[in-house]
Design a protein around this motif. Sequence first.
Motif, PDB file in Angstrom:
ATOM      1  N   THR A 105       0.882  -1.162   0.000  1.00 32.57           N
ATOM      2  CA  THR A 105       0.000   0.000   0.000  1.00 32.57           C
ATOM      3  C   THR A 105       0.918   1.210   0.000  1.00 32.57           C
ATOM      4  OG1 THR A 105      -1.712  -1.146   1.222  1.00 32.57           O
ATOM      5  CG2 THR A 105      -1.800   1.261   1.226  1.00 32.57           C
ATOM      6  N   GLN A 106       0.817   2.007  -1.047  1.00 30.67           N
ATOM      7  CA  GLN A 106       1.639   3.204  -1.144  1.00 30.67           C
ATOM      8  C   GLN A 106       0.759   4.414  -0.868  1.00 30.67           C
ATOM      9  OE1 GLN A 106       3.772   3.188  -4.864  1.00 30.67           O
ATOM     10  NE2 GLN A 106       4.702   1.220  -4.433  1.00 30.67           N
ATOM     11  N   THR A 107       1.176   5.229   0.072  1.00 30.55           N
ATOM     12  CA  THR A 107       0.415   6.407   0.464  1.00 30.55           C
ATOM     13  C   THR A 107       1.186   7.658   0.071  1.00 30.55           C
ATOM     14  OG1 THR A 107      -0.500   5.196   2.328  1.00 30.55           O
ATOM     15  CG2 THR A 107      -0.683   7.592   2.402  1.00 30.55           C
ATOM     16  N   TYR A 108       0.504   8.545  -0.600  1.00 32.54           N
ATOM     17  CA  TYR A 108       1.095   9.826  -0.992  1.00 32.54           C
ATOM     18  C   TYR A 108       0.389  10.918  -0.196  1.00 32.54           C
ATOM     19  CZ  TYR A 108       2.915   7.049  -4.778  1.00 32.54           C
ATOM     20  OH  TYR A 108       3.556   6.084  -5.494  1.00 32.54           O
ATOM     21  N   THR A 109       1.164  11.747   0.471  1.00 30.34           N
ATOM     22  CA  THR A 109       0.605  12.833   1.266  1.00 30.34           C
ATOM     23  C   THR A 109       0.784  14.142   0.512  1.00 30.34           C
ATOM     24  OG1 THR A 109       1.190  11.646   3.278  1.00 30.34           O
ATOM     25  CG2 THR A 109       0.684  13.986   3.496  1.00 30.34           C
ATOM     26  N   LYS A 114      -4.429  12.785   1.956  1.00 28.34           N
ATOM     27  CA  LYS A 114      -3.614  11.595   1.693  1.00 28.34           C
ATOM     28  C   LYS A 114      -4.342  10.721   0.691  1.00 28.34           C
ATOM     29  CE  LYS A 114      -1.100  10.720   5.947  1.00 28.34           C
ATOM     30  NZ  LYS A 114      -0.873   9.783   7.037  1.00 28.34           N
ATOM     31  N   VAL A 115      -3.578  10.095  -0.189  1.00 28.86           N
ATOM     32  CA  VAL A 115      -4.140   9.172  -1.157  1.00 28.86           C
ATOM     33  C   VAL A 115      -3.378   7.861  -1.035  1.00 28.86           C
ATOM     34  CG1 VAL A 115      -4.583   8.755  -3.598  1.00 28.86           C
ATOM     35  CG2 VAL A 115      -4.667  11.076  -2.718  1.00 28.86           C
ATOM     36  N   SER A 116      -4.102   6.747  -0.954  1.00 29.28           N
ATOM     37  CA  SER A 116      -3.455   5.436  -0.888  1.00 29.28           C
ATOM     38  C   SER A 116      -3.733   4.659  -2.159  1.00 29.28           C
ATOM     39  CB  SER A 116      -3.978   4.637   0.313  1.00 29.28           C
ATOM     40  OG  SER A 116      -3.538   5.222   1.506  1.00 29.28           O
ATOM     41  N   TYR A 117      -2.713   3.979  -2.643  1.00 24.68           N
ATOM     42  CA  TYR A 117      -2.817   3.154  -3.837  1.00 24.68           C
ATOM     43  C   TYR A 117      -2.311   1.764  -3.512  1.00 24.68           C
ATOM     44  CZ  TYR A 117      -3.033   7.614  -6.304  1.00 24.68           C
ATOM     45  OH  TYR A 117      -3.377   8.857  -6.729  1.00 24.68           O
ATOM     46  N   ARG A 118      -2.807   0.796  -4.263  1.00 27.44           N
ATOM     47  CA  ARG A 118      -2.248  -0.544  -4.168  1.00 27.44           C
ATOM     48  C   ARG A 118      -0.967  -0.519  -4.984  1.00 27.44           C
ATOM     49  NH1 ARG A 118      -4.870  -6.388  -5.889  1.00 27.44           N
ATOM     50  NH2 ARG A 118      -3.597  -7.614  -4.466  1.00 27.44           N
ATOM     51  N   GLY A 119       0.136  -0.729  -4.312  1.00 27.42           N
ATOM     52  CA  GLY A 119       1.426  -0.719  -4.982  1.00 27.42           C
ATOM     53  C   GLY A 119       1.862  -2.125  -5.354  1.00 27.42           C
ATOM     54  N   LEU A 120       2.975  -2.185  -6.023  1.00 24.95           N
ATOM     55  CA  LEU A 120       3.462  -3.456  -6.535  1.00 24.95           C
ATOM     56  C   LEU A 120       4.985  -3.434  -6.508  1.00 24.95           C
ATOM     57  CD1 LEU A 120       2.414  -6.041  -8.043  1.00 24.95           C
ATOM     58  CD2 LEU A 120       2.732  -4.769 -10.145  1.00 24.95           C
TER      59      LEU A 120
END
Length: 147
Positions: A105-109, A114-120
């Motif tokens: 889970t990658q979170t960008y602030t 804040k936005v969270s994305y499913r990372g890989l």
Amino acid sequence: MSIDEFERDNGESFMLLKDGTHLIKVAGISYENRQEHIEKMTGEEEIELKREKENEFDENAIAIYVTLENGKEKIGYIPADLAGKLAKIMDSGDELHIEFYCFTTQTYTHSDYKVSYRGLIVKLKEKIYEHKLFRLRELFKGNANSQ
């Protein structure tokens, strides 16, 4: 750095393991409809690299594609700081292969949200520090001990 630290968003885009294997955080996962494709992934899919020499943002761009039910879909890119090295290897005619390693889970602030994305995270099958082009380049730069 531990694997757990790397999986969290620590600002690093790739990690070299002691055995010479690279783990790479896929970049560009939040653009276009890539999150939809990543959400459909199980981790068992075929993943491949494609050079994008004509990419308007980066002449060293290497796109990452995954094979899903509807065909091949772009899910992101090799991060630019590593793509410059890998592009030279691919442009020399050598193929590079990657495989799934794990989801994150990658979170960008941003300033107010804040936005969270499913990372890989993917794993490069080849050990690029053993590749002749990479070794020659490092020697030319005066850095014979790259790792």
